[in-house]
Motif scaffolding. Structure first.
Motif, short mmCIF file in Angstrom:
data_model
loop_
_atom_site.label_atom_id
_atom_site.label_comp_id
_atom_site.label_asym_id
_atom_site.label_seq_id
_atom_site.Cartn_x
_atom_site.Cartn_y
_atom_site.Cartn_z
N ALA A 91 0.89 -1.15 -0.01
CA ALA A 91 -0.05 0.08 0.00
C ALA A 91 0.80 1.25 0.08
O ALA A 91 0.41 2.36 0.15
CB ALA A 91 -1.02 -0.08 1.21
N ALA A 106 2.63 3.14 -2.12
CA ALA A 106 2.47 4.24 -3.05
C ALA A 106 1.18 5.10 -2.93
O ALA A 106 1.00 6.21 -3.12
CB ALA A 106 2.58 3.59 -4.34
N ASP A 107 -0.08 4.12 -2.90
CA ASP A 107 -1.11 4.94 -2.46
C ASP A 107 -1.24 5.65 -1.27
O ASP A 107 -2.04 6.66 -1.21
CB ASP A 107 -2.22 3.71 -2.82
CG ASP A 107 -2.35 3.36 -4.10
OD1 ASP A 107 -1.81 3.83 -5.03
OD2 ASP A 107 -3.27 2.19 -4.17
N ARG A 108 -0.75 5.17 -0.20
CA ARG A 108 -0.68 5.65 1.02
C ARG A 108 -0.02 7.08 1.03
O ARG A 108 -0.62 8.18 1.44
CB ARG A 108 -0.13 4.82 2.12
CG ARG A 108 -0.06 5.42 3.69
CD ARG A 108 -1.66 5.22 4.03
NE ARG A 108 -1.91 3.81 4.21
CZ ARG A 108 -1.40 2.86 5.35
NH1 ARG A 108 -1.03 3.34 6.00
NH2 ARG A 108 -1.93 1.86 5.08
N ALA A 166 0.33 8.99 -1.65
CA ALA A 166 -0.24 10.08 -2.40
C ALA A 166 -1.53 10.41 -1.69
O ALA A 166 -1.66 11.75 -1.76
CB ALA A 166 -0.55 9.16 -3.74
N THR A 167 -2.11 9.44 -1.03
CA THR A 167 -3.07 10.04 -0.19
C THR A 167 -2.92 11.02 1.01
O THR A 167 -3.46 12.12 1.04
CB THR A 167 -3.93 8.85 0.40
OG1 THR A 167 -4.43 8.08 -0.70
CG2 THR A 167 -5.18 9.30 1.26
N ASP A 206 -3.73 12.68 -6.74
CA ASP A 206 -4.31 11.46 -7.06
C ASP A 206 -3.66 10.46 -7.22
O ASP A 206 -2.27 10.46 -7.29
CB ASP A 206 -4.87 11.82 -8.70
CG ASP A 206 -5.79 12.99 -9.01
OD1 ASP A 206 -6.69 13.18 -7.63
OD2 ASP A 206 -5.75 13.75 -9.90
N LEU A 207 -4.17 9.06 -7.10
CA LEU A 207 -3.24 7.80 -6.94
C LEU A 207 -2.36 7.89 -8.33
O LEU A 207 -1.57 6.95 -8.28
CB LEU A 207 -4.01 6.71 -6.76
CG LEU A 207 -4.83 6.79 -5.36
CD1 LEU A 207 -5.74 5.54 -5.12
CD2 LEU A 207 -4.28 7.23 -4.29
N ASP A 208 -2.96 8.19 -9.29
CA ASP A 208 -2.26 8.16 -10.74
C ASP A 208 -2.05 9.63 -11.15
O ASP A 208 -3.01 10.26 -11.43
CB ASP A 208 -3.12 7.22 -11.76
CG ASP A 208 -2.32 7.10 -12.97
OD1 ASP A 208 -1.33 7.36 -12.86
OD2 ASP A 208 -3.02 6.87 -14.05
N GLY A 253 0.25 9.90 -8.57
CA GLY A 253 0.72 9.88 -7.18
C GLY A 253 2.13 10.20 -7.05
O GLY A 253 2.43 11.57 -7.55
N HIS A 313 4.83 8.54 -8.28
CA HIS A 313 5.60 7.54 -9.17
C HIS A 313 6.46 8.33 -9.92
O HIS A 313 7.48 7.47 -10.53
CB HIS A 313 4.45 6.64 -9.77
CG HIS A 313 3.90 5.83 -9.16
ND1 HIS A 313 4.30 4.31 -8.77
CD2 HIS A 313 2.60 5.82 -8.60
CE1 HIS A 313 3.14 3.74 -8.19
NE2 HIS A 313 2.01 4.51 -8.12
N ASN A 342 7.32 -3.47 -4.14
CA ASN A 342 6.55 -4.18 -3.04
C ASN A 342 7.38 -5.23 -2.35
O ASN A 342 7.89 -5.93 -3.34
CB ASN A 342 4.92 -4.57 -3.41
CG ASN A 342 4.21 -3.65 -3.74
OD1 ASN A 342 4.32 -2.40 -3.62
ND2 ASN A 342 3.23 -4.10 -4.67
#
Length: 265
Positions: free
Chosen positions: A98, A100-102, A104-105, A110-112, A114, A116, A123
Protein backbone atom coordinates in the motif's frame (compact mmCIF):
# COMPACT_ATOMS: atom_id res chain seq x y z
CA UNK A 1 29.37 -0.84 7.05
CA UNK A 2 28.34 2.17 9.10
CA UNK A 3 25.02 2.84 10.81
CA UNK A 4 23.97 6.40 11.59
CA UNK A 5 21.06 6.93 13.96
CA UNK A 6 19.07 9.73 12.32
CA UNK A 7 15.98 9.25 14.48
CA UNK A 8 15.19 6.74 17.22
CA UNK A 9 12.28 8.06 19.29
CA UNK A 10 9.30 5.74 19.27
CA UNK A 11 5.80 6.52 18.01
CA UNK A 12 6.39 10.26 17.39
CA UNK A 13 9.38 12.62 17.48
CA UNK A 14 10.80 13.48 20.89
CA UNK A 15 12.61 16.60 22.08
CA UNK A 16 16.00 15.11 21.24
CA UNK A 17 15.30 12.96 18.21
CA UNK A 18 13.06 12.49 15.17
CA UNK A 19 11.05 9.30 14.79
CA UNK A 20 12.56 6.19 13.23
CA UNK A 21 15.21 6.67 10.53
CA UNK A 22 18.55 4.93 10.02
CA UNK A 23 21.22 5.71 7.42
CA UNK A 24 23.47 2.80 6.44
CA UNK A 25 26.59 3.22 4.32
CA UNK A 26 28.99 0.72 2.74
CA UNK A 27 31.69 0.78 0.05
CA UNK A 28 31.82 -1.60 -2.89
CA UNK A 29 35.42 -0.79 -3.82
CA UNK A 30 34.42 1.91 -6.28
CA UNK A 31 32.12 4.22 -4.35
CA UNK A 32 30.17 4.61 -1.13
CA UNK A 33 26.52 3.51 -1.22
CA UNK A 34 23.82 4.88 1.07
CA UNK A 35 20.52 3.32 2.01
CA UNK A 36 17.86 4.50 4.45
CA UNK A 37 15.73 2.27 6.64
CA UNK A 38 12.47 4.08 7.45
CA UNK A 39 11.87 7.80 7.07
CA UNK A 40 9.64 8.68 10.00
CA UNK A 41 8.17 11.98 11.07
CA UNK A 42 10.83 14.65 11.60
CA UNK A 43 13.63 12.64 9.98
CA UNK A 44 14.00 14.43 6.65
CA UNK A 45 15.54 17.53 8.19
CA UNK A 46 17.94 15.60 10.42
CA UNK A 47 19.21 13.26 7.72
CA UNK A 48 20.57 16.23 5.77
CA UNK A 49 23.18 16.64 8.52
CA UNK A 50 24.75 13.39 7.33
CA UNK A 51 24.12 13.20 3.59
CA UNK A 52 22.90 15.14 0.59
CA UNK A 53 19.45 13.87 -0.30
CA UNK A 54 20.57 13.17 -3.87
CA UNK A 55 23.22 10.76 -2.56
CA UNK A 56 20.63 8.35 -1.14
CA UNK A 57 20.58 5.18 -3.27
CA UNK A 58 17.42 3.55 -1.90
CA UNK A 59 14.83 3.70 0.88
CA UNK A 60 13.44 0.67 2.69
CA UNK A 61 10.23 1.00 4.74
CA UNK A 62 9.40 -1.57 7.41
CA UNK A 63 5.72 -0.61 7.66
CA UNK A 64 3.33 2.29 7.09
CA UNK A 65 2.79 3.87 10.49
CA UNK A 66 3.62 7.60 10.19
CA UNK A 67 6.57 7.42 12.59
CA UNK A 68 8.29 5.14 10.07
CA UNK A 69 7.33 6.55 6.67
CA UNK A 70 5.64 9.95 6.67
CA UNK A 71 8.65 12.10 5.76
CA UNK A 72 8.62 10.44 2.35
CA UNK A 73 6.07 13.17 1.60
CA UNK A 74 8.68 15.86 2.18
CA UNK A 75 11.24 13.97 0.15
CA UNK A 76 8.72 13.90 -2.71
CA UNK A 77 8.77 17.71 -2.66
CA UNK A 78 12.58 17.76 -2.69
CA UNK A 79 12.74 15.44 -5.69
CA UNK A 80 9.95 17.09 -7.66
CA UNK A 81 10.62 20.76 -7.08
CA UNK A 82 14.39 21.17 -6.62
CA UNK A 83 15.41 24.16 -8.77
CA UNK A 84 17.44 22.92 -11.70
CA UNK A 85 16.03 19.43 -11.32
CA UNK A 86 16.81 16.32 -9.33
CA UNK A 87 20.23 15.08 -10.38
CA UNK A 88 19.36 11.38 -10.45
CA UNK A 89 16.74 8.96 -11.72
CA UNK A 90 13.67 8.11 -9.66
CA UNK A 91 14.60 7.13 -6.13
CA UNK A 92 13.94 3.42 -5.42
CA UNK A 93 11.55 2.80 -2.51
CA UNK A 94 10.76 -0.67 -1.18
CA UNK A 95 7.81 -1.08 1.17
CA UNK A 96 4.45 -2.77 1.82
CA UNK A 97 1.98 -3.10 -1.04
CA UNK A 98 0.00 0.00 0.00
CA UNK A 99 3.03 2.34 0.12
CA UNK A 100 2.53 4.29 -3.11
CA UNK A 101 -1.19 4.87 -2.56
CA UNK A 102 -0.76 5.73 1.12
CA UNK A 103 1.86 8.38 0.37
CA UNK A 104 -0.23 9.90 -2.44
CA UNK A 105 -3.27 10.08 -0.18
CA UNK A 106 -1.27 11.63 2.65
CA UNK A 107 -0.15 14.42 0.33
CA UNK A 108 -3.55 14.87 -1.30
CA UNK A 109 -2.48 13.61 -4.73
CA UNK A 110 -4.44 11.55 -7.22
CA UNK A 111 -3.27 7.95 -7.02
CA UNK A 112 -2.29 8.18 -10.69
CA UNK A 113 0.42 9.38 -11.01
CA UNK A 114 0.73 9.96 -7.27
CA UNK A 115 4.44 10.00 -6.44
CA UNK A 116 5.43 7.49 -9.12
CA UNK A 117 7.23 10.16 -11.14
CA UNK A 118 9.59 10.80 -8.22
CA UNK A 119 9.87 7.34 -6.66
CA UNK A 120 10.30 3.87 -8.13
CA UNK A 121 8.06 1.88 -5.77
CA UNK A 122 8.56 -1.87 -5.33
CA UNK A 123 6.47 -4.03 -3.00
CA UNK A 124 8.14 -6.33 -0.53
CA UNK A 125 7.89 -10.07 -1.03
CA UNK A 126 8.57 -11.83 2.24
CA UNK A 127 12.02 -13.46 2.37
CA UNK A 128 12.87 -12.27 -1.16
CA UNK A 129 16.25 -10.48 -1.06
CA UNK A 130 16.81 -7.09 -2.70
CA UNK A 131 20.29 -6.04 -3.85
CA UNK A 132 21.47 -2.43 -4.00
CA UNK A 133 25.20 -1.93 -4.53
CA UNK A 134 27.03 -3.89 -1.80
CA UNK A 135 23.81 -4.36 0.20
CA UNK A 136 21.41 -7.27 0.24
CA UNK A 137 18.20 -6.55 2.17
CA UNK A 138 15.79 -9.33 3.10
CA UNK A 139 12.36 -8.67 4.68
CA UNK A 140 11.00 -10.96 7.41
CA UNK A 141 7.34 -10.65 8.44
CA UNK A 142 6.97 -9.70 12.11
CA UNK A 143 4.29 -9.27 14.77
CA UNK A 144 2.76 -5.77 14.64
CA UNK A 145 -0.90 -4.72 14.17
CA UNK A 146 -0.75 -3.53 10.57
CA UNK A 147 -1.38 -5.40 7.33
CA UNK A 148 2.35 -5.71 6.59
CA UNK A 149 5.27 -5.23 8.97
CA UNK A 150 8.82 -6.43 8.41
CA UNK A 151 12.17 -6.74 10.09
CA UNK A 152 15.05 -6.12 7.70
CA UNK A 153 18.21 -8.22 7.52
CA UNK A 154 20.94 -6.20 5.80
CA UNK A 155 24.19 -7.79 4.66
CA UNK A 156 27.00 -5.78 3.12
CA UNK A 157 30.13 -7.15 1.48
CA UNK A 158 33.02 -4.69 1.32
CA UNK A 159 36.70 -4.93 0.33
CA UNK A 160 38.82 -6.01 3.28
CA UNK A 161 42.50 -6.06 4.00
CA UNK A 162 44.64 -7.81 1.39
CA UNK A 163 41.68 -7.76 -0.99
CA UNK A 164 39.70 -10.34 0.98
CA UNK A 165 35.99 -9.35 1.00
CA UNK A 166 34.35 -8.86 4.39
CA UNK A 167 30.63 -9.42 4.97
CA UNK A 168 28.77 -7.91 7.91
CA UNK A 169 25.14 -8.32 9.01
CA UNK A 170 22.84 -5.66 10.46
CA UNK A 171 19.28 -6.53 11.47
CA UNK A 172 16.62 -3.89 12.11
CA UNK A 173 13.48 -5.06 13.89
CA UNK A 174 11.08 -2.41 12.64
CA UNK A 175 8.13 -2.55 15.07
CA UNK A 176 7.19 -5.93 16.50
CA UNK A 177 6.43 -8.02 19.52
CA UNK A 178 8.19 -11.36 20.00
CA UNK A 179 7.94 -13.72 17.02
CA UNK A 180 9.92 -16.30 15.07
CA UNK A 181 10.37 -13.97 12.11
CA UNK A 182 12.25 -11.49 14.26
CA UNK A 183 14.67 -14.13 15.54
CA UNK A 184 15.18 -15.52 12.04
CA UNK A 185 16.00 -12.03 10.74
CA UNK A 186 18.52 -11.45 13.53
CA UNK A 187 20.24 -14.84 13.30
CA UNK A 188 23.99 -14.33 13.76
CA UNK A 189 23.82 -10.56 13.24
CA UNK A 190 26.86 -8.46 13.99
CA UNK A 191 24.51 -5.72 15.21
CA UNK A 192 20.83 -6.13 16.09
CA UNK A 193 18.99 -2.78 16.08
CA UNK A 194 15.85 -3.69 18.00
CA UNK A 195 12.88 -1.75 19.24
CA UNK A 196 12.05 -1.69 22.97
CA UNK A 197 9.05 0.60 23.30
CA UNK A 198 7.38 -1.11 26.26
CA UNK A 199 8.34 -1.67 29.89
CA UNK A 200 7.92 -4.88 31.84
CA UNK A 201 5.11 -4.52 34.39
CA UNK A 202 3.67 -1.33 32.93
CA UNK A 203 2.62 -2.73 29.54
CA UNK A 204 2.02 -6.41 30.26
CA UNK A 205 -1.62 -6.24 29.15
CA UNK A 206 -0.75 -5.13 25.60
CA UNK A 207 0.13 -8.01 23.31
CA UNK A 208 1.42 -8.23 19.72
CA UNK A 209 2.49 -4.58 19.41
CA UNK A 210 5.96 -3.82 20.83
CA UNK A 211 8.87 -5.39 22.68
CA UNK A 212 10.18 -4.63 26.14
CA UNK A 213 13.88 -4.49 26.85
CA UNK A 214 13.64 -8.00 28.26
CA UNK A 215 11.92 -9.44 25.20
CA UNK A 216 14.37 -7.65 22.89
CA UNK A 217 17.24 -9.16 24.87
CA UNK A 218 15.68 -12.62 24.68
CA UNK A 219 15.25 -12.31 20.91
CA UNK A 220 18.88 -11.22 20.53
CA UNK A 221 20.07 -14.11 22.70
CA UNK A 222 17.97 -16.69 20.86
CA UNK A 223 19.23 -15.38 17.51
CA UNK A 224 22.88 -15.44 18.52
CA UNK A 225 23.34 -11.74 17.75
CA UNK A 226 26.70 -10.27 18.73
CA UNK A 227 25.57 -6.76 19.75
CA UNK A 228 22.17 -5.34 20.70
CA UNK A 229 21.20 -1.72 20.20
CA UNK A 230 17.81 -0.78 21.69
CA UNK A 231 15.77 1.79 19.78
CA UNK A 232 12.24 3.19 19.18
CA UNK A 233 11.95 4.21 22.83
CA UNK A 234 9.03 6.67 23.31
CA UNK A 235 9.29 9.74 25.49
CA UNK A 236 7.28 8.03 28.24
CA UNK A 237 9.47 4.93 28.36
CA UNK A 238 12.63 4.92 30.47
CA UNK A 239 15.83 4.17 28.57
CA UNK A 240 17.43 3.09 31.84
CA UNK A 241 14.56 0.69 32.51
CA UNK A 242 14.62 -1.06 29.14
CA UNK A 243 18.42 -1.29 29.26
CA UNK A 244 18.29 -2.86 32.72
CA UNK A 245 15.69 -5.35 31.44
CA UNK A 246 17.84 -6.42 28.49
CA UNK A 247 21.20 -6.86 30.23
CA UNK A 248 20.34 -9.89 32.41
CA UNK A 249 19.03 -11.91 29.45
CA UNK A 250 21.56 -10.97 26.76
CA UNK A 251 25.20 -11.80 27.35
CA UNK A 252 26.59 -9.65 24.53
CA UNK A 253 27.16 -5.91 24.37
CA UNK A 254 23.94 -3.92 24.77
CA UNK A 255 23.30 -0.17 24.56
CA UNK A 256 20.57 2.35 23.77
CA UNK A 257 20.55 4.10 20.38
CA UNK A 258 21.25 7.83 20.43
CA UNK A 259 20.35 10.19 17.58
CA UNK A 260 23.41 11.49 15.75
CA UNK A 261 25.70 8.64 16.82
CA UNK A 262 27.52 6.50 14.24
CA UNK A 263 28.15 2.78 14.76
CA UNK A 264 30.72 0.77 12.81
CA UNK A 265 29.63 -2.77 12.00
Amino acid sequence: MKLTIVGCTGSFPGPGSPASCYLVTAHDGEREWKIVMDLGSGALGAIQRYTDLEDIDAIFLTHLHPDHCMDLCGLHVAVRWKPGGWGRDRLPVWGPAATADRMATAYGLDLDPGMHEEFDFTNWTELKPVTVGPFTVTPFAVNHPVEEAYALRVTATEPGKDGVPVTRILTYSGDTDSCQGLEDAARGSDLFLCEAAFEEGRDDGIKDVHLTGKRAGEAAMNAGAKRLLLTHIPVWTSQTKVLSEAKPVFTGDVAVAVAGVHYTI
